[in-house]
Design an enzyme around this catalytic site. Sequence first.
Site, mmCIF file in Angstrom:
data_model
loop_
_atom_site.group_PDB
_atom_site.id
_atom_site.type_symbol
_atom_site.label_atom_id
_atom_site.label_comp_id
_atom_site.label_asym_id
_atom_site.label_seq_id
_atom_site.Cartn_x
_atom_site.Cartn_y
_atom_site.Cartn_z
ATOM 1 N N ASP B 86 0.779 -1.093 0.063
ATOM 2 C CA ASP B 86 -0.026 -0.019 -0.109
ATOM 3 C C ASP B 86 0.968 1.363 -0.114
ATOM 4 O O ASP B 86 2.094 1.528 0.792
ATOM 5 C CB ASP B 86 -0.857 -0.025 1.057
ATOM 6 C CG ASP B 86 -1.953 0.919 1.184
ATOM 7 O OD1 ASP B 86 -2.635 0.917 0.395
ATOM 8 O OD2 ASP B 86 -1.828 1.903 2.317
ATOM 9 N N ASN B 126 -2.220 -6.673 6.979
ATOM 10 C CA ASN B 126 -0.904 -5.933 7.018
ATOM 11 C C ASN B 126 -0.622 -4.412 6.425
ATOM 12 O O ASN B 126 -0.852 -4.251 5.403
ATOM 13 C CB ASN B 126 0.224 -6.785 6.169
ATOM 14 C CG ASN B 126 1.819 -6.502 6.757
ATOM 15 O OD1 ASN B 126 1.866 -5.406 6.936
ATOM 16 N ND2 ASN B 126 2.647 -7.468 6.705
ATOM 17 N N ALA B 128 1.600 -2.705 5.783
ATOM 18 C CA ALA B 128 2.440 -2.694 4.670
ATOM 19 C C ALA B 128 2.194 -3.135 3.342
ATOM 20 O O ALA B 128 2.940 -3.017 2.558
ATOM 21 C CB ALA B 128 4.223 -2.903 5.069
ATOM 22 N N GLU B 129 1.061 -4.033 3.478
ATOM 23 C CA GLU B 129 0.692 -4.741 2.138
ATOM 24 C C GLU B 129 -0.457 -4.261 1.697
ATOM 25 O O GLU B 129 -0.612 -3.328 1.155
ATOM 26 C CB GLU B 129 0.752 -6.370 2.724
ATOM 27 C CG GLU B 129 2.222 -6.847 2.977
ATOM 28 C CD GLU B 129 2.500 -8.235 3.251
ATOM 29 O OE1 GLU B 129 1.737 -8.934 2.479
ATOM 30 O OE2 GLU B 129 3.366 -8.668 4.025
ATOM 31 N N MET B 130 -1.576 -5.037 2.057
ATOM 32 C CA MET B 130 -2.873 -4.519 1.524
ATOM 33 C C MET B 130 -3.510 -3.527 2.593
ATOM 34 O O MET B 130 -4.531 -2.811 2.146
ATOM 35 C CB MET B 130 -3.833 -5.685 1.271
ATOM 36 C CG MET B 130 -3.220 -6.762 0.119
ATOM 37 S SD MET B 130 -3.876 -8.269 0.345
ATOM 38 C CE MET B 130 -5.636 -7.982 -0.819
#
Lengths: 334, 334
Positions: B86, B126, B128-130
């Site tokens: 993201d 997460n 830092a991810e989705m």
Amino acid sequence: MNVKSMLAVAAVAAAGMAAMGVASADQFRSLYAPIAPPQSIDLGKAELGKKLFFDPRLSKSGFISCNSCHNLSRGGSDNLSTSIGDKWQQGPINSPTVLNSSLNLAQFWDGRAADLKEQAGGPIANPAEMAFSHTLAIDVLESIPAYVREFKLVFKKDKIDIDQVTEAIAEFEKTLVTPNSRFDQWLLGKTDALTKDELAGYRLFNESGCVACHNGPNLGGNSFQKMGVVEPYKGNMPDGRAAVTGKDADRFNFKVPTLRNVELTYPYFHDGAANTLTEAVDIMGRLQLGKRFTKEENDQIVAFLKTLTGDQPQFMLPILPPSSDQTPRPKPFN
Amino acid sequence: MNVKSMLAVAAVAAAGMAAMGVASADQFRSLYAPIAPPQSIDLGKAELGKKLFFDPRLSKSGFISCNSCHNLSRGGSDNLSTSIGDKWQQGPINSPTVLNSSLNLAQFWDGRAADLKEQAGGPIANPAEMAFSHTLAIDVLESIPAYVREFKLVFKKDKIDIDQVTEAIAEFEKTLVTPNSRFDQWLLGKTDALTKDELAGYRLFNESGCVACHNGPNLGGNSFQKMGVVEPYKGNMPDGRAAVTGKDADRFNFKVPTLRNVELTYPYFHDGAANTLTEAVDIMGRLQLGKRFTKEENDQIVAFLKTLTGDQPQFMLPILPPSSDQTPRPKPFN
């Protein structure tokens, strides 16, 4: 013909038919056409183009492909107000659907690309989108043996060049049409393909003048028109067509978007500011036509618009050939 | 069994066979197994899971799906050193392939998820991810009528919950196996499926001790081992397995990655620092085995590794159901 003269024609037609007591649905029918299956497709070129369409190696980051913003799982759009480009840059305008885009008179909202082939080269080299260059993209493709062979098979040339790349992508995009919507079934004679409410919406769409701009097989895509004819648009307002023609008269003019599959291609308008069809129909009525649709009318028009969803292109997810040891690696973070 | 004791076993076996003059290829055969077609798949669940796997609406931005980092056009990986999350955040570790991941003893490099179902919930929430939350993801799905119907059909419950979501994704992922590689054809009796060089590479792979960690049907994925046994690894070095177990002995231990489809899943290692198989084989030889392969040996091992590419999962690109007027809109830029 501009939107005002088109509206005048539509109004005269509607008034005439109303006077004659004729079922208006039949009178407007000739202003539309069903989506035809794709013709004269070079299948080798289209298959190659499909791979390229899905290949993020045409971007600097190795993360963004054509399909990122024209997602074929999602009506050929990204369903975002404005797209996400390299390093998460916010795009300036809403991603138009790639579906049925071969039917448009030009590409991009401002029509700056004459056709799909010209369009396809744009995002690859746009620093705010895929942020690559045509030269670097070719370097990558030339380093991938399976691509080298496939380009040679399809184009019969020794070297890959950007013209071949954009031609293959455009050929694939020509296959992305969506025939067989319920509206098309109705146009082709299935009289019960539309419900009573949908037909009422169709009549309102015609008689209110929406058809003045949203006509032809794509219900749009065939003219540039001003956003904000009766009232000015209050959202984000780029120059639009004027940026291409340099003419002040073309300010705030945009290519009329297709209404095909419009249920799938939210949010709406060049700035993606309208989240729902209800909102879009309401704003279009007021700004373009000087009309305030009642809730029932709005619902009926929306019901009609949802009959424009056609068969989505169905194909196997392409498997991309692997990079070789010589392939330049993507640079997502520098 | 740790890597040293496994190596000892392999060395004894190799020495024994050499002494007996036995063709070593046959002796090591039992340490491998062909990839089997998926068994006991709930097809309704898997089809739903396929849609969810491709649906970016499980992310805050509406832009990132499971397929973004585990791209099924690209060996189930993103072919980046570390993934893009993201707002273009740089991930801490290389995205492992989702292909054949059902055969792994645990999920993630550090094995912190016991199985695919547990793994699937991780990236969604997460930051830092989705960058979404399970609650928000469920709100989105519950607002999409076609999903509501499909979940009801598959799970026979009134409400969608995150357990159903991750169970469906895991069921789809169970179908993502890649049988029929040339190595598997050879294991199954097609003696001419491998070339002379590939067979030489296979023997080197066994006799040098690579097989100590890269064994079983997935040639890996079935143990945690230390990165840097003989020499320390010079790249980026997270704690690995120790972050899960809290044991100092597990520092720098990682789940051994599968070598299935390794030709497609570059770059290599937990930090994606090795761009090519040649480089990866060289580093593994030195750091794990204390061996310096000659160029010919390295080429032969790489040739063998390329025989591990199996049939990639073939399926139609899923068409996702549209959001409704009630669907919370994605927030890519705030």
